[in-house]
Design an enzyme around this catalytic site. Structure first.
Site, short mmCIF file in Angstrom:
data_model
loop_
_atom_site.label_atom_id
_atom_site.label_comp_id
_atom_site.label_asym_id
_atom_site.label_seq_id
_atom_site.Cartn_x
_atom_site.Cartn_y
_atom_site.Cartn_z
N ASN A 18 0.59 -1.81 -0.28
CA ASN A 18 0.16 0.22 -0.53
C ASN A 18 0.70 1.43 -0.32
O ASN A 18 0.78 2.39 0.54
CB ASN A 18 -1.31 0.00 0.92
N HIS A 23 7.02 5.97 1.55
CA HIS A 23 8.00 4.63 1.28
C HIS A 23 9.06 4.79 0.18
O HIS A 23 9.80 4.26 -0.09
CB HIS A 23 6.51 3.36 0.54
N GLN A 75 2.39 -9.79 13.44
CA GLN A 75 2.49 -8.40 14.17
C GLN A 75 1.19 -7.51 14.28
O GLN A 75 1.29 -6.69 14.73
CB GLN A 75 3.56 -7.23 13.62
N GLY A 90 11.95 3.64 8.08
CA GLY A 90 10.87 5.34 8.08
C GLY A 90 10.77 5.38 9.78
O GLY A 90 11.03 4.86 10.64
N ASP A 127 7.55 5.07 12.50
CA ASP A 127 7.39 4.80 13.05
C ASP A 127 8.69 4.58 13.90
O ASP A 127 9.82 3.57 14.34
CB ASP A 127 6.99 3.18 11.93
#
Ligand code: PAF
Length: 287
Positions: free
Chosen positions: A32, A37, A61, A149, A152
């Site tokens: 997605n 990204h 997760q 990234g 997070d």
């Protein structure tokens, strides 16, 4: 771009690349894909000869009541986006390829000091699932460089600690948070936000930025600053999960003389859980 669904075919292609002296960069994702990204891929490209991206929506997760089933699967569009930025290889394995012995029997990797706080407190098992799959992906790809990234932040801090603790020979790079025009951090989960909630969803970023300003001005009343930010989130119509001022590396609650501090927060809209963070470098106190 070459696309691989199986570990062995990816490994064959990578060992050829390695033999010809290519430096390999890796960008793990759950698909997605959005601009943030693609910026990670570009960052990897700036430091490597060849970049492998992975797309795997890792059930390990996600908690039982979380959004694994509704997590958007957009492989065709993602493949086009990665090709367009010149990504060299895409690894998109099925669940059987990653967990051939089933998830219950899977050997786990745990970073105990950081996995159960902040996001980990409301998402039990989440970071164990992340570190387990990232370890597997690192072993499959064996890159020199991997990019994550900063949005997070807790995930990145935990992976840094895992790499340090397990002597993993991979350099980690941090991709900056990419924001929408109003400050909302780009996230695959933003598409879940209801249209009527969207105009105020940047309150998370706004309330954390308010803390950053106060810290820079010398305020060290951490508990009070966290409470004020949570009250702002509530007043905007959202449910705060946590707002926490932490020491940036350990994620322990910050002490008044810490220099590297991160302000982390999470809140619930009616249909999404959003996270954000801001790092601040504070002046050393004069003793
Ligand atoms: O950040 C993500 O998209 C995931 O947590 C990751 C690192 C790809 C592991 O599944």
């Amino acid at each position: 771009m070459q696309v691989f669904h199986h570990i062995q075919s990816l490994r064959n292609a990578l060992s050829e690349a390695r033999a010809s002296g290519k430096r390999i960069g890796f960008v793990p994702t759950m698909g997605n894909l959005h601009q943030a990204h693609l910026e990670l891929v570009k960052l990897a490209q700036s430091r490597c000869d060849l970049v492998v991206a992975s797309i795997f929506v890792n059930r390990l997760q996600f908690g039982l009541n979380e959004d694994w089933d509704k997590y958007p699967r957009t492989l065709a569009a993602d493949t086009k986006k990665l090709s367009a930025v010149g990504c060299s290889m895409l690894f998109c394995p099925g669940e059987q390829e990653i967990y051939p012995n089933g998830m219950d029997q899977q050997t786990r990797v745990i970073v105990p000091s950081m996995a159960n706080v902040l996001c980990g407190a409301s998402r039990p098992g989440h970071f164990e699932g992340v570190t387990t799959v990232v370890s597997k992906l690192f072993n499959i790809v064996q890159p020199q460089v991997a990019v994550f990234g900063l949005k997070d932040y807790q995930q990145l801090a935990i992976i840094r600690r895992m790499v340090e603790d397990l002597c993993v020979p991979i350099e980690l790079l941090e991709g900056p948070i990419i924001r929408e025009a109003d400050g909302l951090a780009m996230s695959s989960r933003n598409s879940f936000i209801f249209a009527e909630e969207r105009p105020l969803a940047n309150i998370l970023q706004g309330s954390l930025a308010g803390i950053a300003t106060q810290l820079q001005a010398g305020n060290r009343e951490f508990a009070q600053l966290e409470q004020t930010a949570k009250a702002q989130i509530l007043a905007a119509g959202f449910r705060p999960d946590y707002v926490s001022i932490c020491e940036s590396k350990s994620l322990n609650p910050a002490a008044s003389d810490d220099q590297y501090v991160s302000i982390l927060g999470a809140m619930y809209t009616r249909s999404a859980r959003l996270i954000d963070n801001i790092a601040v470098v504070l002046d050393k106190p004069n003793h």
